[in-house]
Each structure stands twice: as structure tokens, then as C-alpha cells.
Design a protein around this motif. Structure first.
Motif, PDB file in Angstrom:
ATOM      1  N   GLU A 188       0.815  -1.219   0.000  1.00 13.48           N
ATOM      2  CA  GLU A 188       0.000   0.000   0.000  1.00 13.48           C
ATOM      3  C   GLU A 188       0.850   1.271   0.000  1.00 13.48           C
ATOM      4  O   GLU A 188       0.346   2.357  -0.225  1.00 13.48           O
ATOM      5  CB  GLU A 188      -0.944  -0.004   1.205  1.00 13.48           C
ATOM      6  CG  GLU A 188      -0.265   0.162   2.542  1.00 13.48           C
ATOM      7  CD  GLU A 188       0.396  -1.092   3.113  1.00 13.48           C
ATOM      8  OE1 GLU A 188       1.013  -0.976   4.181  1.00 13.48           O
ATOM      9  OE2 GLU A 188       0.302  -2.162   2.498  1.00 13.48           O
ATOM     10  N   GLN A 225      -0.313  -0.584  -8.170  1.00 17.70           N
ATOM     11  CA  GLN A 225      -1.159  -1.461  -7.355  1.00 17.70           C
ATOM     12  C   GLN A 225      -1.661  -2.659  -8.163  1.00 17.70           C
ATOM     13  O   GLN A 225      -1.770  -3.759  -7.644  1.00 17.70           O
ATOM     14  CB  GLN A 225      -2.325  -0.677  -6.751  1.00 17.70           C
ATOM     15  CG  GLN A 225      -1.901   0.371  -5.747  1.00 17.70           C
ATOM     16  CD  GLN A 225      -1.099  -0.206  -4.589  1.00 17.70           C
ATOM     17  OE1 GLN A 225      -1.345  -1.308  -4.118  1.00 17.70           O
ATOM     18  NE2 GLN A 225      -0.114   0.545  -4.128  1.00 17.70           N
ATOM     19  N   THR A 226      -1.948  -2.442  -9.437  1.00 15.94           N
ATOM     20  CA  THR A 226      -2.374  -3.534 -10.314  1.00 15.94           C
ATOM     21  C   THR A 226      -1.238  -4.531 -10.494  1.00 15.94           C
ATOM     22  O   THR A 226      -1.460  -5.746 -10.487  1.00 15.94           O
ATOM     23  CB  THR A 226      -2.823  -2.978 -11.688  1.00 15.94           C
ATOM     24  OG1 THR A 226      -3.871  -2.033 -11.464  1.00 15.94           O
ATOM     25  CG2 THR A 226      -3.302  -4.075 -12.610  1.00 15.94           C
ATOM     26  N   ALA A 231      -0.916  -6.616  -7.227  1.00 16.28           N
ATOM     27  CA  ALA A 231      -2.089  -7.389  -6.803  1.00 16.28           C
ATOM     28  C   ALA A 231      -1.871  -8.902  -6.787  1.00 16.28           C
ATOM     29  O   ALA A 231      -2.277  -9.572  -5.827  1.00 16.28           O
ATOM     30  CB  ALA A 231      -3.300  -7.020  -7.652  1.00 16.28           C
ATOM     31  N   PRO A 290      -5.662 -11.493  -0.084  1.00 16.29           N
ATOM     32  CA  PRO A 290      -6.870 -10.668   0.064  1.00 16.29           C
ATOM     33  C   PRO A 290      -6.956  -9.843   1.341  1.00 16.29           C
ATOM     34  O   PRO A 290      -7.622  -8.834   1.382  1.00 16.29           O
ATOM     35  CB  PRO A 290      -8.005 -11.693   0.031  1.00 16.29           C
ATOM     36  CG  PRO A 290      -7.426 -12.916  -0.572  1.00 16.29           C
ATOM     37  CD  PRO A 290      -5.958 -12.884  -0.292  1.00 16.29           C
TER      38      PRO A 290
END
Length: 145
Positions: free
Chosen positions: A80, A124-125, A128, A133
Motif C-alpha cells: 500500500e 497497485q495492479t 495485486a 486478500p
């Protein structure tokens, strides 16, 4: 981020021979938490290699570490806190009398960099697939910030 002070952080040496601060977060809102570590190097590849060998946490650009994430050699720790991609600039004296070899090099770089998915995608993509999760980084193993 405050937990970083309890980890061995692999640090990049700046022009003034001091450790370059880790700017964690998006753009101008980034924070520079205090970091400590027993390894200070002049280049990022040396730091990444040390991280692969389990020497500590490293703060490195995604293009350096994405192949290592894909291979399972490293994993993200603070996904993040990834900042936006850096821009790449090519500087030369003048377009007016540009040498053919310089023009060929610039065109080569543009062709190869403009379409590279690791350079044009959202950070962020890109991260991922390596983050579970719940928001913490994937499986146990070597870590990277």
C-alpha cells in the motif's frame, strides 16, 4: 511503517554518502520513516541481490523487483506504500544537429520502454497478484518494500 525501525533495512548511499530516505506513499504525500540497517550500497541492484539472499528489506523500483516477485525470490511487504512510477528522461544537447547514433538510441529506448507493461501499468495492479486478500504480503519468504 513504524515497524521498519525493527528490521534490517538495506540502504542506498546518496551523493553525500548518507543513506537515501525511503519515501513511502503516493507522490507528494510520501513519508520518510526512520530506517536502520547494516548494509549501505551505491546501487539498487546490489541492494536487491542482498535482499534475495535474505539480508534484509529493500526499497527498490518495481521494474527491478517484479521479475523476482514472479519467480518467488522476493515478496512485497508494504504494497500500500508504493509510490507512483518515476518518469524517465533522455537528455541531449540539441535536436537540430542530432547525431544519427543518438537518434537511433532514443528511438530504440522509446520503442522498448513505451510498451513495457511493467512501466506503464498502475503499481497497485502490478502488485495485486503478490498480495493476499487481507492486504498482507503473500507467502513467507524474502521480503521487499
Amino acid at each position: 511503517m513504524s515497524d521498519l525501525s525493527r528490521h534490517n533495512c538495506l540502504r542506498l548511499r546518496g551523493r553525500d554518502s548518507q543513506s537515501v530516505p525511503w519515501r513511502l506513499g503516493p507522490g507528494h504525500l510520501s513519508e520518510a520513516p526512520p530506517i536502520n540497517g547494516n548494509f549501505l550500497a551505491n546501487d539498487i541492484p546490489a541492494l536487491v541481490t542482498a535482499a534475495v539472499h535474505g539480508q534484509g528489506l529493500v526499497f527498490a523500483p518495481l521494474p527491478f523487483v517484479l521479475p523476482l516477485f514472479r519467480a518467488g525470490a522476493l515478496r512485497p511487504v508494504l504494497p500500500e506504500s508504493v509510490s507512483q512510477p518515476a518518469r524517465i528522461f533522455v537528455h541531449y544537447v540539441s535536436r537540430k544537429h542530432l547525431a544519427a547514433r543518438v537518434k537511433a538510441f532514443v528511438n530504440f529506448m522509446l520503442e522498448h520502454l513505451r510498451g513495457h507493461p511493467d512501466l506503464i501499468s498502475d503499481p497497485q495492479t502490478l502488485l495485486a497478484p503478490f498480495v493476499n486478500p487481507r492486504g498482507s504480503a503473500g507467502t513467507p519468504g524474502k521480503r521487499i518494500v
